[in-house]
Enzyme design. Structure first.
Site, PDB file in Angstrom:
ATOM      1  CE  LYS A  16     -11.117  -2.844  -1.469  1.00  0.00           C
ATOM      2  NZ  LYS A  16     -10.396  -3.170  -0.217  1.00  0.00           N
ATOM      3  NE  ARG A  91     -12.929   2.530   2.307  1.00  0.00           N
ATOM      4  CZ  ARG A  91     -11.978   2.311   1.404  1.00  0.00           C
ATOM      5  NH1 ARG A  91     -12.185   2.570   0.138  1.00  0.00           N
ATOM      6  NH2 ARG A  91     -10.824   1.807   1.780  1.00  0.00           N
ATOM      7  NE  ARG A 130      -1.088  -1.488   0.734  1.00  0.00           N
ATOM      8  CZ  ARG A 130      -2.415  -1.400   0.581  1.00  0.00           C
ATOM      9  NH1 ARG A 130      -3.005  -2.095  -0.363  1.00  0.00           N
ATOM     10  NH2 ARG A 130      -3.132  -0.678   1.380  1.00  0.00           N
ATOM     11  NE  ARG A 136      -2.084   3.026   0.828  1.00  0.00           N
ATOM     12  CZ  ARG A 136      -3.255   2.460   0.582  1.00  0.00           C
ATOM     13  NH1 ARG A 136      -3.441   1.819  -0.546  1.00  0.00           N
ATOM     14  NH2 ARG A 136      -4.218   2.526   1.464  1.00  0.00           N
ATOM     15  NE  ARG A 147      -6.114   1.607   5.539  1.00  0.00           N
ATOM     16  CZ  ARG A 147      -4.922   1.132   5.178  1.00  0.00           C
ATOM     17  NH1 ARG A 147      -3.846   1.393   5.913  1.00  0.00           N
ATOM     18  NH2 ARG A 147      -4.798   0.401   4.105  1.00  0.00           N
TER      19      ARG A 147
HETATM   20  P1  ADP Z   1      -7.483   0.331   1.528  1.00  0.00           P
HETATM   21  O1  ADP Z   1      -6.308  -0.387   0.968  1.00  0.00           O
HETATM   22  O2  ADP Z   1      -7.349   0.654   2.975  1.00  0.00           O
HETATM   23  O3  ADP Z   1      -8.783  -0.320   1.194  1.00  0.00           O
HETATM   24  P2  ADP Z   1      -7.938   2.637  -0.287  1.00  0.00           P
HETATM   25  O4  ADP Z   1      -6.755   2.911  -1.124  1.00  0.00           O
HETATM   26  O5  ADP Z   1      -9.151   2.086  -0.940  1.00  0.00           O
HETATM   27  O6  ADP Z   1      -7.446   1.760   0.922  1.00  0.00           O
HETATM   28  O7  ADP Z   1      -8.373   3.972   0.514  1.00  0.00           O
HETATM   29  C1  ADP Z   1      -7.477   4.661   1.336  1.00  0.00           C
HETATM   30  C2  ADP Z   1      -8.201   5.741   2.148  1.00  0.00           C
HETATM   31  O8  ADP Z   1      -8.902   6.623   1.246  1.00  0.00           O
HETATM   32  C3  ADP Z   1      -9.286   5.228   3.081  1.00  0.00           C
HETATM   33  O9  ADP Z   1      -8.780   4.811   4.337  1.00  0.00           O
HETATM   34  C4  ADP Z   1     -10.175   6.492   3.199  1.00  0.00           C
HETATM   35  O10 ADP Z   1      -9.613   7.464   4.054  1.00  0.00           O
HETATM   36  C5  ADP Z   1     -10.146   7.060   1.798  1.00  0.00           C
HETATM   37  N1  ADP Z   1     -11.257   6.522   0.959  1.00  0.00           N
HETATM   38  C6  ADP Z   1     -11.132   5.788  -0.180  1.00  0.00           C
HETATM   39  N2  ADP Z   1     -12.332   5.459  -0.684  1.00  0.00           N
HETATM   40  C7  ADP Z   1     -13.254   5.999   0.168  1.00  0.00           C
HETATM   41  C8  ADP Z   1     -14.678   5.999   0.218  1.00  0.00           C
HETATM   42  N3  ADP Z   1     -15.411   5.358  -0.704  1.00  0.00           N
HETATM   43  N4  ADP Z   1     -15.287   6.661   1.245  1.00  0.00           N
HETATM   44  C9  ADP Z   1     -14.572   7.295   2.172  1.00  0.00           C
HETATM   45  N5  ADP Z   1     -13.237   7.326   2.205  1.00  0.00           N
HETATM   46  C10 ADP Z   1     -12.574   6.691   1.213  1.00  0.00           C
END
Ligand code: ADP
Length: 189
Positions: A16, A91, A130, A136, A147
């Site tokens: 994404k 989400r 990654r 990260r 996740r």
């Molecule tokens: P990923 O690559 O896992 O999709 P993101 O960078 O989008 O990761 O998000 C990392 C973390 O940030 C998530 O695991 C969560 O803890 C938090 N997070 C991000 N966006 C949201 C959201 N819309 N609702 C709840 N938690 C979120």
């Protein structure tokens, strides 16, 4: 005209963020990534950052009210008037409903929800790679599995929500970045 109010939906590691950056470069509309914003808040030690930190490091969702507040403020900024690419928000069902209300209040509507699918084993491999490159904190195998589970249980059901509102396009996320970008460009038309 290609759609400019977009939501990219997909599991962690589906690409994404990478694809959102492509669209930013080509279409000049901002990427709104709640993950990036929460990481920045956490690094800066703000109140929101402190609230989010623990959840993020465990691979759990940050509470809806915190994330909805972050997204609301970001969407209200001037540059989002031309359009936006939501990445990682909403989400949960509650977040999706909050977004529907926010956009309705602003008199606009989401034009496309692009759901990117990749099978779970490939996702885990991508995320572990990654982890080596970016380091990260939430890219270790246990957190990654968590996740994925959170995605399946809480976020995947949103596909039905956007199918119902008629904006869903499903895109195959396998293959290289250019191949997937071409499929997404088609989905925006
Ligand atoms: P990923 O690559 O896992 O999709 P993101 O960078 O989008 O990761 O998000 C990392 C973390 O940030 C998530 O695991 C969560 O803890 C938090 N997070 C991000 N966006 C949201 C959201 N819309 N609702 C709840 N938690 C979120």
């Amino acid at each position: 005209m290609s759609a400019t109010r977009l939501l990219l939906l997909g599991p962690p590691g589906a690409g994404k963020g990478t694809q959102a950056e492509r669209i930013v470069a080509e279409a000049g509309i901002p990427q709104i990534s709640t993950g990036d914003m929460l990481r920045a808040a956490s690094a800066a030690g703000t109140e929101v950052g402190k609230q989010a930190q623990g959840y993020m490091s465990r691979g759990e969702l940050v509470p809806d009210e915190v994330v909805i507040g972050v997204a609301r403020e970001r969407l209200a900024q001037d540059d989002a008037k031309r359009g936006f690419i939501l990445d990682g928000f909403p989400r949960t069902a509650a977040q999706a409903e909050a977004l529907d209300r926010l956009l309705a209040d602003a008199g606009v509507a989401l034009e496309r929800c692009i759901a990117i699918s990749v099978d779970e084993e490939e996702l885990v491999q991508r995320l572990l790679k990654r982890a080596e490159i970016e380091g990260r904190a939430d890219d270790n195998e246990e957190t990654i599995r968590n996740r994925m589970r959170v995605y399946r249980e809480q976020t995947e059901p949103l596909i039905a929500h956007y199918r119902k509102s008629g904006v869903l396009v499903e895109v195959d996320g396998r293959g290289d970045i250019d191949t997937v970008a071409a499929r997404i460009a088609e989905a925006r038309d």
